[in-house]
Design a protein around this motif. Structure first.
Motif, short mmCIF file in Angstrom:
data_model
loop_
_atom_site.label_atom_id
_atom_site.label_comp_id
_atom_site.label_asym_id
_atom_site.label_seq_id
_atom_site.Cartn_x
_atom_site.Cartn_y
_atom_site.Cartn_z
N PHE A 193 0.84 -1.13 0.07
CA PHE A 193 -0.20 -0.15 0.07
C PHE A 193 1.00 1.28 0.14
O PHE A 193 0.34 2.28 -0.03
N THR A 211 -0.13 4.12 -2.40
CA THR A 211 -1.54 4.71 -2.31
C THR A 211 -1.78 6.06 -1.85
O THR A 211 -2.57 6.64 -2.23
N TRP A 223 -8.25 8.12 1.20
CA TRP A 223 -8.97 6.98 0.73
C TRP A 223 -10.50 7.18 1.06
O TRP A 223 -10.81 7.83 2.16
N ARG A 265 -4.24 -6.13 -4.37
CA ARG A 265 -4.16 -5.82 -2.87
C ARG A 265 -5.34 -6.77 -2.29
O ARG A 265 -6.62 -6.51 -2.91
N LEU A 293 -9.07 3.86 -3.11
CA LEU A 293 -7.50 4.25 -2.71
C LEU A 293 -6.90 5.22 -3.70
O LEU A 293 -6.65 5.13 -4.78
N SER A 317 -4.58 6.93 -5.54
CA SER A 317 -3.92 6.63 -6.60
C SER A 317 -4.55 5.73 -7.64
O SER A 317 -4.14 5.70 -8.86
N ALA A 318 -5.40 4.76 -7.11
CA ALA A 318 -6.08 3.76 -7.94
C ALA A 318 -7.36 4.32 -8.48
O ALA A 318 -8.05 5.00 -8.00
#
Lengths: 632, 402
Positions: free
Chosen positions: A454, A457, A461, A597, A622, A624-625
């Motif tokens: 993680f 990330t 979140w 993940r 999250l 960056s995702a």
């Protein structure tokens, strides 16, 4: 047939020889001696041809079984010496990778490095791993191999008085070739309680045997008739008959040790448990709470002064002694079922036990007690009522005197350790061997990283969830703040230098702060998190499965991260904002992969006796995702 | 010895030989424990005894292996016997004088048979049963000759489990036995007494008047190879492997000659008639004078002790004067010391003290416990003891100083 007949004769002749050598005067000069006649008679009687040569097959089978058992239980048994090959005691290997058990009072004399003799004649380097000074147990690790012969662990709770038992070890340091001595006897008592010798050593719920336990047997194994390890020998009642066996030896039960082993592997000095309440047996024979601390978990779970204790730790409690006996078998931090009665109504609760000693206290006592305390007489102030156990002169069957004054040589930690040991030893305050703590932190964390990294990330979140009733829940987290929107309103939290005051949302015990610490652990890992140590394995979750526990302290609060030792997954977090407060507990389950993940899709959030929320996670976003929709 | 050897032994022997060997062992036991301590066997580690024991074990094991078919396991026997053995608490608690011992329930109404000792020297003795129930027992009768005592408590409406003395068993040397007692006071409350296992090494007459912990009991006892007679074990049960009562564990006895501790039990037959009389209320304890006296009785004068004038029936036995260079002076006794025990027997008055001393041989080793100011002190007095006995005394003293 003929072969064994010859063997018998040889034995008798041998025996005669020894007698002559030993006491030539009495044996030869005095023709009246019964011994002579006896021997003659025996020889004559053995030499007579036997009418039926075939022994009962049942006897032969029993004999063969016993021989096989002795052979099997000799292999994991160790002769333990200090690094110079002096002093020592006994031990037993419990896993192929070399973890072995001995007594605290044996390793107190050897120091962190020791040499272990195996029954096959090998002499192997070993290092101290963890200590349970109160229970007189030391965990050590044999180095250099991963195929050591390990003992099979038994169930000491099912042992009965009258069962046959083997004691294996190195009494009087007899074995030059490390082949252990085996003594055989019966179990004389179970669930025995031996008062602390000095201030620390307490043998609770121990096994009593009449199989000979002598100096040098300390730390060695007690096996049942089937060769399963049921205890670690360490103590005897001797009194005026000197320091040799008089038919009363004690072994620490293996079921107690099983609870401690997972904690001892952390390299820590592990404390025993306290309930925060004391019991007394009232005139009607009921066990009654006669004192209770109001900041104990027992008090928060509803136990009060005057309540009657019915069951504790899975056992019926008939006397205050029985309670002490069971309590003494648990490590600090363990959760134990308790049943108590008030006004005819029974209450069942699970109570978290605290330590007997405050932080640092145990270590300080240990420093003062480098030598195992062995008071020889009851203390003069020992005025127990009749019927209560006396503090009777427990002298551990401790190692034979390595020095003339009878005290075990002080361990010299500054002395140069053998190279193999040096690679596995690190001194640190509060630890028996910090190397193992560091090792297990890394082991647990590396296993977790394999389930998801993680680090990239970032802090932002968004988590969408649903309550059990189907209402939507939104959780937004970033580095400084957290926010949760639930059907009954919205709560926020500021993550400053201190997290002590962050209790929101109300009645959760600080869910948002706990989630912040979760993020911190996932992003930073234990190395950068701050003050972190590996606690060991403790039961966790609804099924009480053993889980690796990492304790992390940040912002003035202590949080615990529980990992499944088989999968490596993070299966729960507990955050306790202050001593005497119930923690916020989050149980993670339904762990599934999202973008490489593994993340939990079911959260059970508990605080005190209440379930705060059951959340089903719909999506993890999250930063960056790309938002990941949870597939059906 | 391997099982193979054992099985051969058993197979090879005819019934007659078996008997012969048993006789030999008994014979051997007689000589060892018999009343001639100066006989040829002085060495405590005497090999003949070792061999005798080994043979006894051997026969027992061989016998047991065959007899075990259908026999109850020790665990079952333990649960059956333990409730019939009680924990007793009375006086004592000083150095080396435990305040506890064991007892046998011998009636459903709460009669307890035990060994007469200082522990019972109290008006009330506490009896704790196997299930943790606690009672106060009164004295029924005591026999200083055989050193047994019967107590009684009131169990209320509930009957208690008990040993039927009229149905007791007996055993030969070589028989496997179990010893049940609260040795070392290990069991407390509702904990069950301890159980040890062993073998009858010999049936031999006991003659222990001259030992450190002398006893009046004379007659055959079971000598066992289990460490059955530890502190607190007196009054416990010796049973056969099926849990049938064979005898009662005696008080601690240590040989003044060899320094060894004796593990033994008084056979039921030796005391059952006396107990019957006690229960029937027709027992009159014999006067101390009825006991056979030693050949050369000891006296306070020989020890160098002058007691205060004996003015009333129970004059406290204070030392008035210690003769210089006497055994008492050498041991360190002083004027105004109050005698408490002589060889572990309570000396309640000057009269008692004189009687106790007169029962000892003139060359006996005497252990005297006194109260000096508030301290409880112990002394060992030797008159003209043989050199090896003196060595033993030193060993005892060292151990007690630990």
């Amino acid at each position: 047939m003929n072969g064994s007949r010859t063997e018998i004769r040889f034995r008798i002749a041998d025996c005669g020889l020894r007698i002559d050598k030993h006491n030539p005067q009495s044996a030869i000069r005095n023709p009246q001696l019964p011994l002579r006649n006896l021997l003659l008679l025996l020889v004559a009687f053995l030499a007579t041809p036997s009418p039926a040569a075939e022994p009962d097959p049942a006897v032969l089978a029993a004999e063969a079984e016993r021989v096989a058992t002795v052979e099997r239980i000799s292999r994991p048994t160790l002769a333990i010496f200090d690094a110079n090959g002096q002093g020592g005691g006994s031990g037993v290997i419990i896993s192929p990778d070399g973890y072995a058990l001995s007594n605290f009072h044996v390793t107190a004399a050897t120091g962190p490095a020791m040499k272990c003799g195996l029954s096959d004649g090998r002499l192997v380097d070993a290092v101290l791993v963890g200590l349970d000074p109160g229970g007189d147990i030391a965990l050590i690790k044999l180095l250099g191999h991963d195929d050591f012969p390990a003992a099979e662990l038994g169930d000491s709770d099912s042992v009965r008085v009258g069962d046959w038992a083997y004691v294996v070890g190195n009494p009087f340091l007899l074995a030059d070739d490390f082949k252990p001595t085996v003594t055989y006897g019966i179990i004389s008592g179970v669930q025995r309680y031996q008062y602390p010798a000095g201030t620390l050593l307490e043998y609770a719920d121990c096994l009593q045997t009449d199989a000979a336990i002598n100096p040098g047997n300390s730390g060695g194994p007690l096996f049942d008739a089937a060769g399963r390890l049921i205890g670690i020998n360490g103590r005897g009642s001797f009194e005026k008959r000197g320091r040799v066996n008089v038919g009363v030896g004690y072994a620490i039960s293996i079921n107690q040790i099983k609870r401690f082993v997972g904690l001892l592997k952390s390299g820590r000095i592990v404390d025993h448990a306290s309930l925060g309440a004391t019991m007394t047996t009232d005139p009607d024979g009921r066990v009654i709470v006669d004192d209770i601390l109001d900041d104990s978990d027992a008090f928060r779970r509803g136990l009060r002064y005057g309540d009657e204790l019915v069951r504790f730790g899975g056992r019926e409690i008939g006397t205050a002694n029985a309670f002490k006996n069971v309590l003494g078998t648990f490590p600090a931090g363990w959760r134990v079922p308790i049943t108590f009665r008030r006004d005819g109504r029974e209450f069942e609760r699970r109570v978290r036990l605290t330590g007997v000693h405050r932080e640092g206290e145990l270590e300080a006592l240990l420093g003062a007690e480098q030598e195992p305390p062995v008071p020889d007489r009851p203390r003069p102030d020992d005025k127990r009522p009749p019927g209560e156990p006396q503090d009777r002169t427990p002298k551990p069957g401790d190692p034979p005197k390595p020095r003339d004054d009878g005290r075990p040589a002080r361990p010299s930690r500054t002395k140069k350790l053998p190279r193999a040991v040096r690679k596995h030893y690190e001194e640190a305050p509060g630890y028996a061997n910090y190397w193992f703590n560091r090792y297990h932190q890394q082991r647990v964390w590396n296993a977790y990283l394999a389930r998801g990294d993680f680090a990239e990330t970032g802090w932002n979140w968004n988590i969408k969830a649903q309550t059990a009733a189907g209402a939507d829940v939104l959780i937004k987290l970033n580095e400084k703040t957290g926010e949760i929107t639930m059907p009954d309103g919205k709560s926020g939290a500021q993550f400053g230098l201190s997290l002590v005051e962050e209790q929101s949302p109300p009645r959760s015990g600080g869910l948002l702060a706990a989630l912040h610490l979760w993020q911190r652990m996932l992003l930073f890992g234990p190395r950068r998190f701050g003050d972190v140590y590996y606690l060991g394995t403790l039961p966790w979750g609804s099924d009480d499965a053993m889980a690796d526990c990492i304790v992390a302290i940040h912002g003035g609060v202590e949080s615990r991260f529980h990992f499944n030792p088989n999968t490596g997954d993070l299966v729960g977090i507990e955050m306790q904002s202050a001593d005497g407060e119930d923690p916020c507990e989050i149980l993670f389950s339904d762990i599934r992969e999202v973008d490489g993940r593994h993340l939990p899709h079911q959260w059970t959030i508990r605080h005190g006796d209440e379930v705060f929320a059951e959340l089903k996670i719909k999506s993890y976003e999250l930063a960056s995702a790309v938002p990941a929709e949870v597939s059906k | 010895m391997s099982w193979r050897v054992l099985s051969r032994l058993r197979l090879a022997n005819s019934e007659m030989r078996y008997t012969q060997i048993r006789l030999r062992i008994a014979d051997c036991g007689l000589r060892i424990w018999g009343n001639n301590p100066k006989s040829e066997i002085r060495n405590p580690k005497s090999t003949s005894r070792v061999v005798a024991l080994a043979v006894a074990c051997l026969l027992a094991l061989a016998g047991d292996a065959w007899a075990s078919d259908g026999a109850a396991s020790f665990a079952t026997v333990a649960r059956r016997v333990q409730p019939k053995v009680v924990k007793l608490y009375g006086t004592g608690g000083f150095r080396g004088l435990e305040s506890y011992q064991s007892g046998l329930l011998i009636s459903s109404k709460g009669h307890v048979l035990t060994v007469w000792s200082y522990v019972l020297d109290a008006d009330d003795v506490t009896v704790v049963l196997d299930d943790g129930r606690r009672f106060t027992a009164k004295h029924v009768a005591a026999d200083p000759l055989s050193e047994i005592a019967v107590l009684k408590f009131d169990p209320g409406d509930e009957d208690v489990p008990y040993f039927d003395l009229s149905a007791a068993a007996s055993a030969e040397p070589g028989a496997r036995v179990l010893a049940f007692s609260n040795l070392f006071g290990i069991a407390a409350g509702d904990e069950s007494v301890s159980m040890l296992h062993g073998v009858v090494s010999a049936l031999a007459p006991l003659d222990a008047r001259r030992g450190a912990f002398a006893t009046n009991f004379r007659g055959e006892v079971y000598v066992v190879d289990a460490a059955a007679n530890n502190p607190g074990a007196a009054g416990g049960a010796l049973t056969d492997s099926q849990g049938r009562l064979l005898g009662m564990l005696g008080k601690e006895l240590r040989s003044g000659v060899t320094g060894t501790w004796l593990n033994y039990a008084l056979p039921v037959a030796a005391f059952a008639p006396t107990v019957d009389d006690m229960l029937a209320g027709r027992f009159t304890p014999p006067e101390l004078t009825e006991l056979d006296r030693p050949n050369n009785p000891l006296s306070f004068a020989a020890l160098g002790i002058v007691l205060v004038p004996d003015v009333v029936t129970r004059t406290p036995p204070y030392i008035d004067r210690v003769i210089p260079d006497s055994p008492a002076a050498r041991a360190g006794l002083r004027t105004d010391d109050l005698l408490i025990t002589i060889n572990a027997q309570v000396a309640a008055s000057c009269r008692d003290a004189v009687k106790l001393v007169e029962r000892l041989e003139s060359d006996a080793e005497v252990h005297i416990a006194v109260l000096r100011n508030d301290d409880f002190l112990e002394f060992t007095l030797t008159t003209e003891a043989p050199p090896d006995a003196r060595t033993d005394t030193t060993v005892v003293a060292e151990q007690e100083d630990e």
